[in-house]
Design a protein around this motif. Structure first.
Motif, PDB file in Angstrom:
ATOM      1  N   LYS A 106       0.828  -1.202   0.000  1.00  0.00           N
ATOM      2  CA  LYS A 106       0.000   0.000   0.000  1.00  0.00           C
ATOM      3  C   LYS A 106       0.868   1.259   0.000  1.00  0.00           C
ATOM      4  CE  LYS A 106      -3.892   0.220   2.122  1.00  0.00           C
ATOM      5  NZ  LYS A 106      -4.985   0.258   3.142  1.00  0.00           N
ATOM      6  N   GLY A 107       1.983   1.214   0.724  1.00  0.00           N
ATOM      7  CA  GLY A 107       2.890   2.355   0.734  1.00  0.00           C
ATOM      8  C   GLY A 107       3.505   2.607  -0.628  1.00  0.00           C
ATOM      9  N   ALA A 108       3.828   1.539  -1.354  1.00  0.00           N
ATOM     10  CA  ALA A 108       4.401   1.673  -2.695  1.00  0.00           C
ATOM     11  C   ALA A 108       3.384   2.290  -3.651  1.00  0.00           C
ATOM     12  CB  ALA A 108       4.846   0.304  -3.205  1.00  0.00           C
ATOM     13  N   ILE A 109       2.137   1.846  -3.558  1.00  0.00           N
ATOM     14  CA  ILE A 109       1.084   2.404  -4.414  1.00  0.00           C
ATOM     15  C   ILE A 109       0.875   3.875  -4.094  1.00  0.00           C
ATOM     16  CG2 ILE A 109      -1.376   2.306  -4.962  1.00  0.00           C
ATOM     17  CD1 ILE A 109      -1.206  -0.748  -4.392  1.00  0.00           C
ATOM     18  N   GLU A 110       0.833   4.204  -2.817  1.00  0.00           N
ATOM     19  CA  GLU A 110       0.648   5.598  -2.416  1.00  0.00           C
ATOM     20  C   GLU A 110       1.799   6.468  -2.915  1.00  0.00           C
ATOM     21  OE1 GLU A 110       0.267   5.224   1.776  1.00  0.00           O
ATOM     22  OE2 GLU A 110      -1.834   4.565   1.707  1.00  0.00           O
ATOM     23  N   ALA A 111       3.023   5.921  -2.894  1.00  0.00           N
ATOM     24  CA  ALA A 111       4.182   6.680  -3.365  1.00  0.00           C
ATOM     25  C   ALA A 111       4.070   6.987  -4.853  1.00  0.00           C
ATOM     26  CB  ALA A 111       5.466   5.899  -3.081  1.00  0.00           C
ATOM     27  N   CYS A 112       3.653   6.004  -5.639  1.00  0.00           N
ATOM     28  CA  CYS A 112       3.534   6.205  -7.082  1.00  0.00           C
ATOM     29  C   CYS A 112       2.382   7.144  -7.416  1.00  0.00           C
ATOM     30  CB  CYS A 112       3.350   4.861  -7.788  1.00  0.00           C
ATOM     31  SG  CYS A 112       4.839   3.849  -7.801  1.00  0.00           S
ATOM     32  N   VAL A 113       1.287   7.043  -6.675  1.00  0.00           N
ATOM     33  CA  VAL A 113       0.162   7.954  -6.868  1.00  0.00           C
ATOM     34  C   VAL A 113       0.588   9.387  -6.566  1.00  0.00           C
ATOM     35  CG1 VAL A 113      -2.108   8.620  -5.959  1.00  0.00           C
ATOM     36  CG2 VAL A 113      -1.629   6.224  -6.485  1.00  0.00           C
ATOM     37  N   ILE A 127       3.668  10.613  -6.816  1.00  0.00           N
ATOM     38  CA  ILE A 127       4.548  11.058  -7.899  1.00  0.00           C
ATOM     39  C   ILE A 127       3.721  11.567  -9.074  1.00  0.00           C
ATOM     40  CG2 ILE A 127       6.161  10.256  -9.684  1.00  0.00           C
ATOM     41  CD1 ILE A 127       7.328   8.338  -7.585  1.00  0.00           C
ATOM     42  N   ALA A 128       2.678  10.816  -9.429  1.00  0.00           N
ATOM     43  CA  ALA A 128       1.847  11.180 -10.571  1.00  0.00           C
ATOM     44  C   ALA A 128       0.944  12.373 -10.285  1.00  0.00           C
ATOM     45  CB  ALA A 128       0.986   9.984 -10.985  1.00  0.00           C
ATOM     46  N   GLY A 129       0.753  12.696  -9.006  1.00  0.00           N
ATOM     47  CA  GLY A 129      -0.185  13.755  -8.659  1.00  0.00           C
ATOM     48  C   GLY A 129      -1.621  13.300  -8.834  1.00  0.00           C
ATOM     49  N   HIS A 130      -1.839  11.999  -8.686  1.00  0.00           N
ATOM     50  CA  HIS A 130      -3.173  11.432  -8.842  1.00  0.00           C
ATOM     51  C   HIS A 130      -3.822  11.309  -7.464  1.00  0.00           C
ATOM     52  CE1 HIS A 130      -6.326   9.585 -11.072  1.00  0.00           C
ATOM     53  NE2 HIS A 130      -6.200   8.389 -10.513  1.00  0.00           N
ATOM     54  N   VAL A 165      10.983  -3.830  -3.085  1.00  0.00           N
ATOM     55  CA  VAL A 165      11.350  -3.750  -4.498  1.00  0.00           C
ATOM     56  C   VAL A 165      10.216  -4.310  -5.366  1.00  0.00           C
ATOM     57  CG1 VAL A 165      12.957  -4.590  -6.260  1.00  0.00           C
ATOM     58  CG2 VAL A 165      13.818  -3.846  -4.027  1.00  0.00           C
ATOM     59  N   ILE A 166       9.682  -5.459  -4.972  1.00  0.00           N
ATOM     60  CA  ILE A 166       8.572  -6.062  -5.713  1.00  0.00           C
ATOM     61  C   ILE A 166       7.368  -5.122  -5.697  1.00  0.00           C
ATOM     62  CG2 ILE A 166       6.914  -7.952  -5.772  1.00  0.00           C
ATOM     63  CD1 ILE A 166       9.087  -9.763  -4.622  1.00  0.00           C
ATOM     64  N   ALA A 167       7.043  -4.610  -4.523  1.00  0.00           N
ATOM     65  CA  ALA A 167       5.862  -3.761  -4.378  1.00  0.00           C
ATOM     66  C   ALA A 167       5.971  -2.494  -5.215  1.00  0.00           C
ATOM     67  CB  ALA A 167       5.654  -3.412  -2.909  1.00  0.00           C
ATOM     68  N   LEU A 168       7.123  -1.832  -5.184  1.00  0.00           N
ATOM     69  CA  LEU A 168       7.287  -0.575  -5.913  1.00  0.00           C
ATOM     70  C   LEU A 168       7.283  -0.822  -7.419  1.00  0.00           C
ATOM     71  CD1 LEU A 168       7.577   2.432  -5.483  1.00  0.00           C
ATOM     72  CD2 LEU A 168      10.064   2.141  -5.397  1.00  0.00           C
ATOM     73  N   SER A 169       7.916  -1.899  -7.846  1.00  0.00           N
ATOM     74  CA  SER A 169       7.931  -2.239  -9.273  1.00  0.00           C
ATOM     75  C   SER A 169       6.515  -2.485  -9.786  1.00  0.00           C
ATOM     76  CB  SER A 169       8.802  -3.470  -9.512  1.00  0.00           C
ATOM     77  OG  SER A 169       8.760  -3.855 -10.869  1.00  0.00           O
ATOM     78  N   GLN A 170       5.725  -3.233  -9.038  1.00  0.00           N
ATOM     79  CA  GLN A 170       4.354  -3.522  -9.453  1.00  0.00           C
ATOM     80  C   GLN A 170       3.495  -2.263  -9.432  1.00  0.00           C
ATOM     81  OE1 GLN A 170       3.459  -6.334 -10.839  1.00  0.00           O
ATOM     82  NE2 GLN A 170       5.511  -7.151 -10.486  1.00  0.00           N
ATOM     83  N   ALA A 171       3.710  -1.407  -8.453  1.00  0.00           N
ATOM     84  CA  ALA A 171       2.939  -0.170  -8.359  1.00  0.00           C
ATOM     85  C   ALA A 171       3.196   0.726  -9.563  1.00  0.00           C
ATOM     86  CB  ALA A 171       3.273   0.559  -7.057  1.00  0.00           C
ATOM     87  N   VAL A 172       4.448   0.876  -9.943  1.00  0.00           N
ATOM     88  CA  VAL A 172       4.797   1.693 -11.110  1.00  0.00           C
ATOM     89  C   VAL A 172       4.090   1.170 -12.353  1.00  0.00           C
ATOM     90  CG1 VAL A 172       6.642   2.375 -12.684  1.00  0.00           C
ATOM     91  CG2 VAL A 172       7.049   2.416 -10.233  1.00  0.00           C
ATOM     92  N   GLN A 173       4.142  -0.144 -12.524  1.00  0.00           N
ATOM     93  CA  GLN A 173       3.612  -0.732 -13.753  1.00  0.00           C
ATOM     94  C   GLN A 173       2.084  -0.734 -13.802  1.00  0.00           C
ATOM     95  OE1 GLN A 173       6.157  -4.140 -15.368  1.00  0.00           O
ATOM     96  NE2 GLN A 173       6.822  -4.069 -13.234  1.00  0.00           N
ATOM     97  N   ALA A 174       1.447  -0.489 -12.669  1.00  0.00           N
ATOM     98  CA  ALA A 174      -0.016  -0.390 -12.631  1.00  0.00           C
ATOM     99  C   ALA A 174      -0.513   1.027 -12.860  1.00  0.00           C
ATOM    100  CB  ALA A 174      -0.544  -0.907 -11.289  1.00  0.00           C
ATOM    101  N   MET A 175       0.380   2.000 -12.883  1.00  0.00           N
ATOM    102  CA  MET A 175      -0.035   3.392 -12.980  1.00  0.00           C
ATOM    103  C   MET A 175      -0.408   3.824 -14.392  1.00  0.00           C
ATOM    104  SD  MET A 175      -0.197   4.800 -10.030  1.00  0.00           S
ATOM    105  CE  MET A 175      -0.408   6.479 -10.606  1.00  0.00           C
ATOM    106  N   ALA A 179       4.436  13.694 -16.121  1.00  0.00           N
ATOM    107  CA  ALA A 179       4.000  14.260 -17.395  1.00  0.00           C
ATOM    108  C   ALA A 179       2.726  13.581 -17.882  1.00  0.00           C
ATOM    109  CB  ALA A 179       5.110  14.114 -18.439  1.00  0.00           C
ATOM    110  N   ALA A 180       2.643  12.272 -17.702  1.00  0.00           N
ATOM    111  CA  ALA A 180       1.497  11.508 -18.195  1.00  0.00           C
ATOM    112  C   ALA A 180       0.200  11.912 -17.510  1.00  0.00           C
ATOM    113  CB  ALA A 180       1.752  10.014 -17.994  1.00  0.00           C
ATOM    114  N   TYR A 181       0.300  12.379 -16.272  1.00  0.00           N
ATOM    115  CA  TYR A 181      -0.892  12.764 -15.523  1.00  0.00           C
ATOM    116  C   TYR A 181      -1.165  14.267 -15.572  1.00  0.00           C
ATOM    117  CZ  TYR A 181      -2.022   8.155 -13.759  1.00  0.00           C
ATOM    118  OH  TYR A 181      -2.425   6.837 -13.673  1.00  0.00           O
ATOM    119  N   ASP A 182      -0.484  14.970 -16.469  1.00  0.00           N
ATOM    120  CA  ASP A 182      -0.790  16.381 -16.678  1.00  0.00           C
ATOM    121  C   ASP A 182      -2.254  16.480 -17.116  1.00  0.00           C
ATOM    122  OD1 ASP A 182      -1.179  18.960 -17.877  1.00  0.00           O
ATOM    123  OD2 ASP A 182       0.994  19.144 -18.104  1.00  0.00           O
TER     124      ASP A 182
END
Length: 214
Positions: free
Chosen positions: A49-56, A58-61, A144-154, A187-190
């Protein structure tokens, strides 16, 4: 993984969303992400959950407790063998041709698989992430697994985007999202950009935002 940031060009940006078939396909989430995780202990659940929150972040989502339509719209499954998916209640309703997909993933000795669902605008409305914890994967740290999966789900990345290079990097503070990948997420979430695109000219718009942010 390294912390070096490769040079970025419109062509490099385009490769992140150009599939092996040659088709350009971009999509981002069009609604807040409401995650749920199966098959892990509470300590690991917090890491995921922390990895997903971190990626969200970053994206500003946005992240949410529940999705009004689906309840949870980002489902992450951890398991030992692909055959276990056949026993998950109602999973066949969410993953078409589940038996055939499991057979294919077993034949490829795959460690991960993602299935996306999209709304009428082409935006991501759900993602099902599956991680097979083989002996090799059990040697990889949970963060590492969690953050990698979170990035790829964004985003709907190319099916070849991270087949050779990890989306992560090692920095002084530990494992982080690779700088060029993090910049691309932002940039993708602009909000000015469309939630989905099928024309490669979209990569030029992404690149313009990367340059403007420097």
């Amino acid at each position: 993984m390294t912390q070096d940031q490769p040079h970025t060009s419109p062509e490099i940006v385009e490769t992140f969303f150009t599939r092996a078939s040659g088709d350009y396909a971009f999509s981002r989430w069009g609604r807040p992400i409401a995650p749920v995780c199966f098959g892990v202990e509470d300590a690991t659940l917090q890491i995921v959950k922390g990895a997903i929150e971190a990626c969200v972040a970053i994206a500003g989502h946005e992240i949410a407790e529940t999705d009004p339509e689906l309840g949870s719209n980002l489902m992450v499954f951890f398991f030992s063998e692909w055959d276990e998916l056949r026993d998950v209640p109602r999973l066949g309703d969410m993953i078409p041709d589940l038996d055939a997909k499991v057979t294919t993933l077993k034949a490829r000795d795959a460690h991960q698989y993602r299935a996306f669902r999209f709304d009428d605008d082409g935006a991501i409305k759900a993602c099902f992430t599956f991680v097979r914890m083989s002996e090799a994967m059990q040697e990889v740290p949970a963060d590492v697994i969690a953050l990698s999966q979170a990035v790829q789900a964004m985003l709907l990345w190319s099916d070849t985007a991270f087949s050779q290079d990890s989306p992560l990097a090692v920095a002084s503070e530990g494992t982080v999202v690779r700088p060029d990948v993090a910049n691309l997420l932002r940039a993708a979430y602009d909000p000015i950009l469309p939630v989905a695109a099928r024309d490669a000219s979209h990569a030029l718009r992404l690149y313009a935002r990367l340059i403007a942010a420097q």
